[in-house]
Design an enzyme around this catalytic site. Structure first.
Site, PDB file in Angstrom:
ATOM      1  N   ARG A  75       1.002  -1.181  -0.261  1.00  0.00           N
ATOM      2  CA  ARG A  75       0.047   0.052   0.029  1.00  0.00           C
ATOM      3  C   ARG A  75       0.809   1.248   0.002  1.00  0.00           C
ATOM      4  O   ARG A  75       1.707   1.499   1.138  1.00  0.00           O
ATOM      5  CB  ARG A  75      -0.721  -0.159   1.185  1.00  0.00           C
ATOM      6  CG  ARG A  75      -1.946   1.058   1.353  1.00  0.00           C
ATOM      7  CD  ARG A  75      -2.751   0.992   2.601  1.00  0.00           C
ATOM      8  NE  ARG A  75      -3.892   1.785   2.777  1.00  0.00           N
ATOM      9  CZ  ARG A  75      -5.098   1.696   2.318  1.00  0.00           C
ATOM     10  NH1 ARG A  75      -5.620   0.611   1.511  1.00  0.00           N
ATOM     11  NH2 ARG A  75      -5.828   2.755   2.538  1.00  0.00           N
ATOM     12  N   HIS A 110      -6.552   1.149  -7.230  1.00  0.00           N
ATOM     13  CA  HIS A 110      -6.804   0.293  -6.294  1.00  0.00           C
ATOM     14  C   HIS A 110      -7.644  -0.910  -6.355  1.00  0.00           C
ATOM     15  O   HIS A 110      -8.953  -1.028  -6.361  1.00  0.00           O
ATOM     16  CB  HIS A 110      -7.855   0.873  -5.269  1.00  0.00           C
ATOM     17  CG  HIS A 110      -7.930   0.299  -3.848  1.00  0.00           C
ATOM     18  ND1 HIS A 110      -7.530  -0.458  -3.340  1.00  0.00           N
ATOM     19  CD2 HIS A 110      -8.620   1.133  -2.581  1.00  0.00           C
ATOM     20  CE1 HIS A 110      -7.652  -0.931  -2.018  1.00  0.00           C
ATOM     21  NE2 HIS A 110      -8.191   0.360  -1.662  1.00  0.00           N
ATOM     22  N   GLN A 153     -10.025  -3.198  -4.186  1.00  0.00           N
ATOM     23  CA  GLN A 153     -11.397  -2.336  -3.973  1.00  0.00           C
ATOM     24  C   GLN A 153     -12.517  -2.775  -4.950  1.00  0.00           C
ATOM     25  O   GLN A 153     -13.559  -2.915  -4.698  1.00  0.00           O
ATOM     26  CB  GLN A 153     -11.162  -0.866  -3.787  1.00  0.00           C
ATOM     27  CG  GLN A 153     -12.350  -0.149  -3.283  1.00  0.00           C
ATOM     28  CD  GLN A 153     -13.085  -0.515  -1.882  1.00  0.00           C
ATOM     29  OE1 GLN A 153     -12.103  -0.528  -0.976  1.00  0.00           O
ATOM     30  NE2 GLN A 153     -14.280  -0.981  -1.809  1.00  0.00           N
ATOM     31  N   ASP A 182     -16.437   8.608  -3.511  1.00  0.00           N
ATOM     32  CA  ASP A 182     -15.488   8.571  -2.880  1.00  0.00           C
ATOM     33  C   ASP A 182     -14.889  10.083  -2.319  1.00  0.00           C
ATOM     34  O   ASP A 182     -15.459  10.857  -2.840  1.00  0.00           O
ATOM     35  CB  ASP A 182     -14.243   8.226  -3.650  1.00  0.00           C
ATOM     36  CG  ASP A 182     -12.835   7.655  -2.848  1.00  0.00           C
ATOM     37  OD1 ASP A 182     -13.114   7.555  -1.416  1.00  0.00           O
ATOM     38  OD2 ASP A 182     -11.893   7.368  -3.268  1.00  0.00           O
ATOM     39  N   CYS A 214     -15.965   3.389  -0.932  1.00  0.00           N
ATOM     40  CA  CYS A 214     -15.044   2.635  -0.214  1.00  0.00           C
ATOM     41  C   CYS A 214     -14.808   2.724   1.061  1.00  0.00           C
ATOM     42  O   CYS A 214     -13.954   1.942   1.578  1.00  0.00           O
ATOM     43  CB  CYS A 214     -13.745   2.693  -1.457  1.00  0.00           C
ATOM     44  SG  CYS A 214     -13.272   4.425  -1.464  1.00  0.00           S
ATOM     45  N   ARG A 238     -14.653  -7.335   1.288  1.00  0.00           N
ATOM     46  CA  ARG A 238     -12.972  -7.075   0.987  1.00  0.00           C
ATOM     47  C   ARG A 238     -12.219  -8.494   1.453  1.00  0.00           C
ATOM     48  O   ARG A 238     -11.656  -8.869   0.638  1.00  0.00           O
ATOM     49  CB  ARG A 238     -12.377  -5.931   1.970  1.00  0.00           C
ATOM     50  CG  ARG A 238     -12.846  -4.511   1.266  1.00  0.00           C
ATOM     51  CD  ARG A 238     -12.314  -4.189  -0.007  1.00  0.00           C
ATOM     52  NE  ARG A 238     -10.803  -4.269   0.018  1.00  0.00           N
ATOM     53  CZ  ARG A 238     -10.159  -3.284   0.520  1.00  0.00           C
ATOM     54  NH1 ARG A 238     -10.545  -2.155   0.833  1.00  0.00           N
ATOM     55  NH2 ARG A 238      -8.645  -3.384   0.297  1.00  0.00           N
TER      56      ARG A 238
END
Length: 368
Positions: free
Chosen positions: A144, A171, A174, A266, A306, A334
């Protein structure tokens, strides 16, 4: 705020509200045990730096396995016995870290977390040297990072799989999770109208690519100057032309969400861009997802985010906590989607019977 719709194709053109899908040339979904087996063989040992790393068939295999893993977790409790996963995170995390750790633990493996928030990867020693050390002890790396190049360089140097758990460009974990969640609610993502409203950021990029792979009609509404990157747009178009999906770019959020089956947003300011928060706030105010905007979507449309969300900024409490919100389904999923990824990349995947149930409602978006 402009109201023109740009229907993106290989030769971008100005169009009206025509979302008529193209005829797909790629076969969507897993058609046979052989196709599933071939996809798992190709994925074993691979990296996942970008959604674009996957073929349409590989994406379908991951989705099928994610449903199977969620529905039958007992069938893979020891699939990754003795496998070791290391997570190097330059950014703070709740869902990504815990879902990966819980995921591999329930598959029989082990997770080791390394906090890189105070020391970016490559600062203390070269990425190549890190990779050559880590590959001697670990089975897989989860990164990450701020820079996407950190992930691609580590993947190029390492002999073990590398997973992008968020970079400034994408991402992917996600996005796979989000469309897995849509499949649970609608039975299939093919033909659905998926609307993204807000910053054309890393999450938006991966959502566009995933929508294209699954034959979804994706509309993106962003303020001028804040749209997705052209390289992602063109790649998504290229994929959508084979699956019957479509990519539509707009500035008008109402047009983007009209008739939508899912509305996604987002934060307006992603991690690493905090210095722009004051500047961005008024620009993105017209893009807030509220009850008035949701009213333009299908009556049974779902709201997605998200997380973490800035409440009453990009989305109101009434929508985030309302009956159409599936944000906590996304958060739960997830773990299931990432378990499927780990199984695929580490060679522990198998087809589980009775795994095709993806929801009770199968509805394709009507064409005009």
């Amino acid at each position: 705020m402009g109201s023109k719709t740009v229907m993106m194709s290989t030769k971008p053109e100005i169009a009206g509200d025509d979302h008529t899908p193209t005829k797909p040339t790629a076969t969507l979904g897993i058609q046979s045990d052989t196709a599933f087996s071939e996809a798992t063989k190709r994925l074993c040992g691979r990296d996942l730096c970008s959604i674009a790393d996957l073929t349409v068939q590989e994406m379908a295999a991951i989705m099928e396995l994610a449903h199977a893993v969620k529905n039958h977790p007992e069938d893979c409790r020891h699939a990754l016995d003795a496998k070791q996963m290391v997570l190097f995170f330059e950014k703070a995390s709740l869902r990504t870290r815990l879902s990966f750790e819980a995921g591999i633990n329930t598959l029989g493996g082990n997770a080791i977390f390394v906090d890189q928030t105070q020391s970016p990867l490559g600062e203390r020693e070269s990425l190549a040297d890190m990779a050559h050390n880590v590959e001697r002890w670990m089975s897989i790396m989860v990164l990450r990072t701020y820079s996407h190049e950190t992930i691609t360089e580590m993947a190029a140097c390492s002999r073990i799989p590398v997973i992008n758990a968020l970079s400034d460009l994408e991402h992917p974990c996600q996005a796979i999770t989000d469309f897995f969640t849509l499949e649970e609610h609608f039975g299939s993502a093919q033909g659905l109208h998926f609307a993204y409203v807000g910053d054309g950021n890393n999450v938006c990029h991966s959502l566009m690519l995933t929508a294209a792979q699954l034959g979804t009609h994706c509309s993106v509404a962003s303020p001028k100057g804040f749209g997705p990157k052209l390289e992602i747009i063109h790649k998504a178009i290229e994929i959508a032309e084979t699956t019957g999906g479509s990519i539509t770019l707009l500035h008008d959020p109402i047009k983007a969400v009209t008739g939508a089956d899912a509305i996604y947003t987002d934060v307006c300011t992603s991690m690493g861009f905090e210095h722009e928060a004051t500047k961005r706030a008024p620009i993105f105010k017209p893009y807030q997802v509220n009850e008035a905007l949701m009213a333009h979507a299908q009556p049974d449309a779902v709201f997605m985010h998200c997380l973490p969300a800035h409440r009453n900024a990009e989305v109101t409490d009434a929508v985030l906590d309302g009956p159409q919100s599936v944000v906590f389904d996304q958060a739960e999923n997830r773990m299931h989607a990432q378990k499927a990824l780990l199984l695929m990349l580490l060679g522990g995947a198998k087809r589980i019977s009775n795994s095709r149930g993806r929801g009770t409602q199968i509805r394709k978006r009507a064409t005009t």
